[in-house]
Design a protein around this motif. Structure first.
Motif, mmCIF file in Angstrom:
data_model
loop_
_atom_site.group_PDB
_atom_site.id
_atom_site.type_symbol
_atom_site.label_atom_id
_atom_site.label_comp_id
_atom_site.label_asym_id
_atom_site.label_seq_id
_atom_site.Cartn_x
_atom_site.Cartn_y
_atom_site.Cartn_z
ATOM 1 N N TYR A 10 0.938 -1.205 0.039
ATOM 2 C CA TYR A 10 0.126 -0.140 0.039
ATOM 3 C C TYR A 10 1.029 1.371 0.060
ATOM 4 O O TYR A 10 0.547 2.179 -0.776
ATOM 5 C CB TYR A 10 -0.815 -0.043 1.193
ATOM 6 C CG TYR A 10 -1.726 1.135 1.396
ATOM 7 C CD1 TYR A 10 -2.736 1.224 0.246
ATOM 8 C CD2 TYR A 10 -1.719 2.188 2.286
ATOM 9 C CE1 TYR A 10 -3.664 2.531 0.754
ATOM 10 C CE2 TYR A 10 -2.751 3.075 2.473
ATOM 11 C CZ TYR A 10 -3.612 3.279 1.602
ATOM 12 O OH TYR A 10 -4.375 4.314 1.695
ATOM 13 N N ALA A 11 1.756 1.173 0.922
ATOM 14 C CA ALA A 11 2.790 2.281 0.979
ATOM 15 C C ALA A 11 3.526 2.640 -0.296
ATOM 16 O O ALA A 11 3.765 3.839 -0.780
ATOM 17 C CB ALA A 11 3.832 2.076 2.155
ATOM 18 N N CYS A 12 3.821 1.701 -1.120
ATOM 19 C CA CYS A 12 4.521 1.437 -2.261
ATOM 20 C C CYS A 12 3.864 2.259 -3.467
ATOM 21 O O CYS A 12 4.223 3.201 -4.091
ATOM 22 C CB CYS A 12 5.034 0.352 -2.826
ATOM 23 S SG CYS A 12 5.592 0.163 -4.396
ATOM 24 N N THR A 13 2.592 2.084 -3.405
ATOM 25 C CA THR A 13 1.497 2.908 -4.508
ATOM 26 C C THR A 13 1.827 4.245 -4.182
ATOM 27 O O THR A 13 1.728 5.126 -5.069
ATOM 28 C CB THR A 13 0.247 2.167 -4.496
ATOM 29 O OG1 THR A 13 -0.287 2.514 -2.965
ATOM 30 C CG2 THR A 13 0.141 0.810 -4.606
ATOM 31 N N TYR A 14 1.744 4.807 -3.036
ATOM 32 C CA TYR A 14 1.760 6.389 -2.421
ATOM 33 C C TYR A 14 3.138 6.872 -2.721
ATOM 34 O O TYR A 14 3.354 7.930 -2.971
ATOM 35 C CB TYR A 14 1.379 6.526 -0.943
ATOM 36 C CG TYR A 14 -0.447 6.414 -1.139
ATOM 37 C CD1 TYR A 14 -0.798 7.682 -1.571
ATOM 38 C CD2 TYR A 14 -1.013 5.342 -0.846
ATOM 39 C CE1 TYR A 14 -2.289 7.752 -1.747
ATOM 40 C CE2 TYR A 14 -2.330 5.544 -1.032
ATOM 41 C CZ TYR A 14 -3.070 6.594 -1.211
ATOM 42 O OH TYR A 14 -4.385 6.553 -1.501
ATOM 43 N N ARG A 15 4.200 6.003 -2.746
ATOM 44 C CA ARG A 15 5.538 6.727 -3.138
ATOM 45 C C ARG A 15 5.528 6.586 -4.695
ATOM 46 O O ARG A 15 6.111 7.747 -5.073
ATOM 47 C CB ARG A 15 6.786 5.537 -2.587
ATOM 48 C CG ARG A 15 8.087 5.868 -2.910
ATOM 49 C CD ARG A 15 8.989 5.219 -2.638
ATOM 50 N NE ARG A 15 10.298 5.392 -2.881
ATOM 51 C CZ ARG A 15 11.044 6.084 -2.002
ATOM 52 N NH1 ARG A 15 10.476 6.435 -0.727
ATOM 53 N NH2 ARG A 15 12.427 6.546 -2.160
ATOM 54 N N THR A 16 5.030 5.815 -5.309
ATOM 55 C CA THR A 16 5.084 6.116 -6.810
ATOM 56 C C THR A 16 4.124 7.232 -7.254
ATOM 57 O O THR A 16 4.524 8.031 -8.097
ATOM 58 C CB THR A 16 4.319 4.920 -7.548
ATOM 59 O OG1 THR A 16 5.134 3.643 -6.941
ATOM 60 C CG2 THR A 16 4.073 4.882 -9.153
ATOM 61 N N LYS A 17 2.924 7.582 -6.463
ATOM 62 C CA LYS A 17 2.112 8.517 -6.916
ATOM 63 C C LYS A 17 3.055 9.863 -6.523
ATOM 64 O O LYS A 17 2.798 10.927 -7.166
ATOM 65 C CB LYS A 17 0.925 8.610 -5.846
ATOM 66 C CG LYS A 17 -0.142 7.780 -6.479
ATOM 67 C CD LYS A 17 -1.164 7.598 -5.558
ATOM 68 C CE LYS A 17 -2.495 6.796 -5.940
ATOM 69 N NZ LYS A 17 -3.711 6.781 -5.118
#
Length: 119
Positions: A44-51
């Motif tokens: 989940y955190a990875c998706t926000y790093r990408t965003k």
């Protein structure tokens, strides 16, 4: 220190800012906590790093976002929080308070880097 002891708080702050207030800090932190309980919070955190990278046109270097969060999620959350602070956003006060602060300072849009800018 907060990120080390309770990373769901930092994650919630990041989620609220990156989603421009559409997802609250509490909801973002709770989702991260629930997924973390089964060992998947880093996804989940990875998706926000990408965003966040796309928001500020940052390169995916020196390694992939998935790898960064998989190896040290606490370190990557701290890095993302610091990046927001360096860009003129205070994640701890939430999206709406940042918007009000920007209006007081005469900023009409949130601070976002132009496409193609590098560090």
């Amino acid at each position: 220190m907060i990120t080390c002891c309770c990373p769901c708080i930092t994650m919630g702050h990041i989620v609220e800012i990156v989603d421009r207030g559409t997802t609250s800090c509490g909801v973002g932190g709770l989702i991260y906590y629930a997924l973390g309980a089964v060992g998947c919070g880093w996804l989940y955190a990875c998706t926000y790093r990408t965003k966040l990278r796309h928001l500020f046109s940052l390169p995916e270097a020196p390694c992939a976002d998935v790898l960064v969060h998989c190896c040290c999620c606490v370190c990557s959350l701290s890095q993302e929080y610091r990046e927001l602070k360096n860009r003129g956003v205070d994640p701890s006060i939430g999206w709406q308070s940042n918007v009000e602060k920007w209006h007081q300072e005469g900023v009409t849009v949130p601070p976002i880097a132009a496409l193609g800018m590098n560090r």
